[in-house]
Design an enzyme around this catalytic site. Structure first.
Site, PDB file in Angstrom:
ATOM      1  N   ASP B  29     -73.672 -12.103  31.381  1.00 60.50           N
ATOM      2  CA  ASP B  29     -74.160 -12.382  30.035  1.00 60.50           C
ATOM      3  C   ASP B  29     -72.962 -12.319  29.079  1.00 60.50           C
ATOM      4  O   ASP B  29     -72.483 -11.234  28.739  1.00 60.50           O
ATOM      5  CB  ASP B  29     -75.223 -11.331  29.668  1.00 60.50           C
ATOM      6  CG  ASP B  29     -75.819 -11.576  28.293  1.00 60.50           C
ATOM      7  OD1 ASP B  29     -75.184 -12.283  27.473  1.00 60.50           O
ATOM      8  OD2 ASP B  29     -76.910 -11.059  28.027  1.00 60.50           O
ATOM      9  N   GLU B  81     -45.606  -3.108  33.273  1.00 58.88           N
ATOM     10  CA  GLU B  81     -46.175  -2.847  34.598  1.00 58.88           C
ATOM     11  C   GLU B  81     -46.382  -4.169  35.339  1.00 58.88           C
ATOM     12  O   GLU B  81     -47.033  -4.213  36.365  1.00 58.88           O
ATOM     13  CB  GLU B  81     -47.458  -2.049  34.493  1.00 58.88           C
ATOM     14  CG  GLU B  81     -48.557  -2.732  33.713  1.00 58.88           C
ATOM     15  CD  GLU B  81     -49.834  -1.918  33.765  1.00 58.88           C
ATOM     16  OE1 GLU B  81     -49.908  -0.917  33.058  1.00 58.88           O
ATOM     17  OE2 GLU B  81     -50.745  -2.295  34.506  1.00 58.88           O
ATOM     18  N   CYS B 113     -49.742   1.608  30.190  1.00 60.93           N
ATOM     19  CA  CYS B 113     -49.677   0.939  28.883  1.00 60.93           C
ATOM     20  C   CYS B 113     -48.778   1.630  27.869  1.00 60.93           C
ATOM     21  O   CYS B 113     -48.739   1.225  26.704  1.00 60.93           O
ATOM     22  CB  CYS B 113     -51.078   0.785  28.302  1.00 60.93           C
ATOM     23  SG  CYS B 113     -52.158  -0.209  29.331  1.00 60.93           S
ATOM     24  N   ARG B 200     -65.875   4.494  34.354  1.00 55.38           N
ATOM     25  CA  ARG B 200     -66.150   5.329  33.173  1.00 55.38           C
ATOM     26  C   ARG B 200     -65.174   6.492  33.036  1.00 55.38           C
ATOM     27  O   ARG B 200     -65.010   7.058  31.957  1.00 55.38           O
ATOM     28  CB  ARG B 200     -67.579   5.876  33.251  1.00 55.38           C
ATOM     29  CG  ARG B 200     -68.615   4.794  33.057  1.00 55.38           C
ATOM     30  CD  ARG B 200     -70.009   5.360  33.093  1.00 55.38           C
ATOM     31  NE  ARG B 200     -70.233   6.313  32.012  1.00 55.38           N
ATOM     32  CZ  ARG B 200     -71.322   7.069  31.919  1.00 55.38           C
ATOM     33  NH1 ARG B 200     -72.262   6.975  32.821  1.00 55.38           N
ATOM     34  NH2 ARG B 200     -71.470   7.901  30.915  1.00 55.38           N
ATOM     35  N   THR B 202     -62.163   6.326  32.936  1.00 57.27           N
ATOM     36  CA  THR B 202     -61.024   5.948  32.084  1.00 57.27           C
ATOM     37  C   THR B 202     -61.264   6.301  30.610  1.00 57.27           C
ATOM     38  O   THR B 202     -60.340   6.218  29.805  1.00 57.27           O
ATOM     39  CB  THR B 202     -60.740   4.425  32.156  1.00 57.27           C
ATOM     40  OG1 THR B 202     -61.923   3.728  31.746  1.00 57.27           O
ATOM     41  CG2 THR B 202     -60.360   3.986  33.560  1.00 57.27           C
ATOM     42  N   HIS B 235     -53.643   3.037  20.936  1.00 56.16           N
ATOM     43  CA  HIS B 235     -53.657   2.064  22.030  1.00 56.16           C
ATOM     44  C   HIS B 235     -55.028   1.387  22.050  1.00 56.16           C
ATOM     45  O   HIS B 235     -56.034   1.990  21.692  1.00 56.16           O
ATOM     46  CB  HIS B 235     -53.373   2.763  23.362  1.00 56.16           C
ATOM     47  CG  HIS B 235     -53.557   1.857  24.537  1.00 56.16           C
ATOM     48  ND1 HIS B 235     -52.886   0.674  24.652  1.00 56.16           N
ATOM     49  CD2 HIS B 235     -54.363   1.942  25.632  1.00 56.16           C
ATOM     50  CE1 HIS B 235     -53.259   0.067  25.777  1.00 56.16           C
ATOM     51  NE2 HIS B 235     -54.154   0.819  26.382  1.00 56.16           N
ATOM     52  N   LYS B 240     -63.359  -1.589  21.380  1.00 57.37           N
ATOM     53  CA  LYS B 240     -64.287  -0.506  21.019  1.00 57.37           C
ATOM     54  C   LYS B 240     -63.612   0.874  20.935  1.00 57.37           C
ATOM     55  O   LYS B 240     -63.853   1.639  20.007  1.00 57.37           O
ATOM     56  CB  LYS B 240     -65.420  -0.452  22.054  1.00 57.37           C
ATOM     57  CG  LYS B 240     -66.458  -1.557  21.888  1.00 57.37           C
ATOM     58  CD  LYS B 240     -67.388  -1.238  20.732  1.00 57.37           C
ATOM     59  CE  LYS B 240     -68.382  -2.334  20.417  1.00 57.37           C
ATOM     60  NZ  LYS B 240     -69.452  -2.440  21.392  1.00 57.37           N
ATOM     61  N   ARG B 244     -63.643   3.829  17.916  1.00 58.12           N
ATOM     62  CA  ARG B 244     -64.308   5.120  18.129  1.00 58.12           C
ATOM     63  C   ARG B 244     -63.340   6.285  17.939  1.00 58.12           C
ATOM     64  O   ARG B 244     -63.661   7.275  17.307  1.00 58.12           O
ATOM     65  CB  ARG B 244     -64.897   5.141  19.546  1.00 58.12           C
ATOM     66  CG  ARG B 244     -66.112   6.044  19.645  1.00 58.12           C
ATOM     67  CD  ARG B 244     -66.826   5.782  20.962  1.00 58.12           C
ATOM     68  NE  ARG B 244     -66.794   6.989  21.777  1.00 58.12           N
ATOM     69  CZ  ARG B 244     -66.952   6.992  23.090  1.00 58.12           C
ATOM     70  NH1 ARG B 244     -67.129   5.878  23.748  1.00 58.12           N
ATOM     71  NH2 ARG B 244     -66.940   8.114  23.755  1.00 58.12           N
ATOM     72  N   ASN B 267     -55.922  -6.785  25.917  1.00 55.19           N
ATOM     73  CA  ASN B 267     -55.051  -5.622  26.087  1.00 55.19           C
ATOM     74  C   ASN B 267     -53.748  -6.088  26.732  1.00 55.19           C
ATOM     75  O   ASN B 267     -53.742  -6.471  27.896  1.00 55.19           O
ATOM     76  CB  ASN B 267     -55.751  -4.585  26.971  1.00 55.19           C
ATOM     77  CG  ASN B 267     -54.868  -3.369  27.247  1.00 55.19           C
ATOM     78  OD1 ASN B 267     -53.813  -3.215  26.650  1.00 55.19           O
ATOM     79  ND2 ASN B 267     -55.310  -2.525  28.165  1.00 55.19           N
ATOM     80  N   SER B 297     -52.215   5.045  31.193  1.00 56.22           N
ATOM     81  CA  SER B 297     -52.995   5.676  32.248  1.00 56.22           C
ATOM     82  C   SER B 297     -52.077   6.420  33.187  1.00 56.22           C
ATOM     83  O   SER B 297     -50.943   6.012  33.413  1.00 56.22           O
ATOM     84  CB  SER B 297     -53.774   4.622  33.025  1.00 56.22           C
ATOM     85  OG  SER B 297     -54.791   4.104  32.211  1.00 56.22           O
TER      86      SER B 297
END
Lengths: 132, 348
Positions: B29, B81, B113, B200, B202, B235, B240, B244, B267, B297
């Site tokens: 979707d 990377e 990153c 999740r 991450t 970063h 989203k 946040r 990204n 990461s």
């Protein structure tokens, strides 16, 4: 297609930074570099000089049948670029809409991959131009 | 110790693919994926572009904005990377392409990153101790995402470069602070084509924990709070998370908008937070302050408290084409063309 390491290495200043030569005697500029001035002959004083990175399209052609190593890029445009100092060179045109590629269109140098060997070989980088 | 940014440059490839186009290929979707990630489209490097060509374009623009001779650059560090060579530095390619002298030290950095901000910190240390006159720190990636993986919708191409020194600063780096732990949230093993991630995992123990700690640690050390900054650039793995985390730290939404670029280019991994910083430098006024917090990461965050100087208003000290103008210069490709350019099609 294999890149000949000494050949791509020798051409790094030319391909990466548009390094050419100028005769300090008659001010004639050469690209690719020439170590001997064709006009002044033995009176010439030839030194290295970086060429300008802007110019215009002098002539161009659209390539549909690409040589080995460039098949995935076709169709693409090859052009003779006249740099701001009048020196001409041949280059691929990238990132430019087809309708903007015309005689006299202003162009600027970009840094791109030219050729690369198989996945474990060397990569030859160098100049290409885009219409600005 | 006064050290900071002398010049900066950004390069964003021209090709774009819409998240909607990728979603349609995989039967997802499109509106939901785009809304869920906060990304509309991403920048795609062409078949003849890689992290080295992106690094060179960004570096050339940075040298121009710094108004220095490339011969005065004594250190070049490239964070990525997606290096074109596993062994052979990208930094040497950059040095030759900007026509530097051979009198510089060079290395490539890798920390997911945040390798670009680690490069900035290294240049800061070397410039402060007078080991170098100017350092060139770059973060550039042609970020990889496995077909149909969540990353494929976000992994973009782009990079930013910064000339770090002690004179003619357009922005002073008032301080830097890093927060690092061993957190396996995202990785790519040797010889693997695509990275993997912990889904999740991450988020809370990875991105949010480190960005929050980086930002709080920096502000504690500076004796500042969110209200002291005019811009916040975290970063941006998607559109989203940065929104946040800004809210969690007490930054008003308007403070992240000028540096929020992932919704438009995806990204760009090592380029992400520093393209955001470049975008802020395109518009910031003298005296304004910026808090930048990268995230890599693995995992860690580098935070920078930055103050814009009056030199930014001088002619030619901002990059020639602003980040948001580069974002506007684009042409869309479909999934098949994207797959060809990003070499997702097997040739043998």
């Amino acid at each position: 297609m294999k890149n000949a390491i000494p050949l791509i290495w020798r051409r790094i200043p030319e391909r990466y930074a548009l390094m050419g030569t100028v005769c300090e005697n008659c001010k004639t500029e050469y690209f690719p570099k020439r170590m001997f001035c064709a006009k002044c002959r033995r009176k010439g004083r030839v030194v290295e000089k970086q060429m300008p990175d802007e110019g215009k399209i002098f002539s161009f052609s659209e390539v549909h049948v690409a040589p080995t190593g460039h098949e995935s890029e076709a169709p693409y445009f090859l052009a003779i670029i006249e740099l701001k100092n009048g020196v001409r060179l041949m280059s691929q045109i990238v990132d430019s809409e087809k309708e903007k590629i015309k005689f006299g269109s202003p162009v600027k140098m970009m840094f791109r991959k030219i050729t690369e060997d198989d996945h474990d070989g060397t990569i030859a980088y160098g100049y290409k131009f885009k219409v600005v | 110790m006064v050290v900071g940014i002398v010049g900066y440059g950004t390069y964003i490839p021209k090709m774009r693919i819409k998240v909607e186009e990728i979603a349609n290929v995989w039967g997802k979707d499109a509106a939901r994926v785009s809304e869920g990630l906060g990304i509309k489209e991403k920048a795609v490097g062409a078949i003849d572009e890689d992290s080295a060509t992106i690094a060179v374009e960004a570096a050339r623009r940075a040298v121009k904005s710094a108004k220095i001779s490339a011969k005065d650059i004594n250190a070049i560090f490239v964070g990525s990377e997606s290096k074109p060579y596993a062994v052979k530095p990208t930094a040497t390619i950059v040095g030759a392409a900007i026509n530097s002298s051979p009198h510089f030290t060079a290395a490539d950095f890798e920390f997911a990153c945040k390798a670009g901000t680690a490069a900035i910190q290294s240049c800061m240390g070397m410039a402060s101790s007078n080991m170098i006159k100017y350092g060139l720190a770059i973060g550039a990636d042609t970020a990889q995402g496995r077909p149909n993986d969540a990353l494929e919708f976000s992994a973009g191409s782009g990079g930013a470069a910064f000339i770090i020194g002690k004179e003619n600063l357009i922005a002073e780096i008032e301080g830097t602070y890093s927060f690092t732990t061993d957190t396996p949230d995202f990785w790519r093993r040797q010889h693997a084509n695509y990275p993997k991630h912990g889904g999740r995992f991450t988020a809370e123990p990875a991105y949010f924990k480190h960005v929050m700690a980086g930002a709080k640690g920096m502000m504690e050390r500076m004796g500042t709070s969110a209200k002291d900054y005019d811009y916040f650039v975290p970063h941006q793995p998607n559109g989203k998370f940065p929104v946040r985390v800004a809210k969690m730290l007490g930054f008003e939404h308007s403070k992240i908008v000028p540096g929020l670029i992932t919704p438009f280019i995806g990204n760009t991994y090592s380029g992400s937070s520093i393209i955001g910083l470049s975008s802020v430098l395109d518009v910031a006024k003298p005296g304004e302050r910026v808090l930048v917090v990268s995230y890599g990461s693995g995992a860690g965050s580098d935070a920078f408290s930055i103050k814009i100087t009056k030199e930014i208003s001088e002619k030619g000290r901002r990059q020639e084409v602003a980040v948001f103008d580069q974002i506007k210069e684009k042409h869309y490709v479909n999934y098949a063309v994207y797959a060809k350019h990003r070499r997702k099609l097997k040739e043998d």
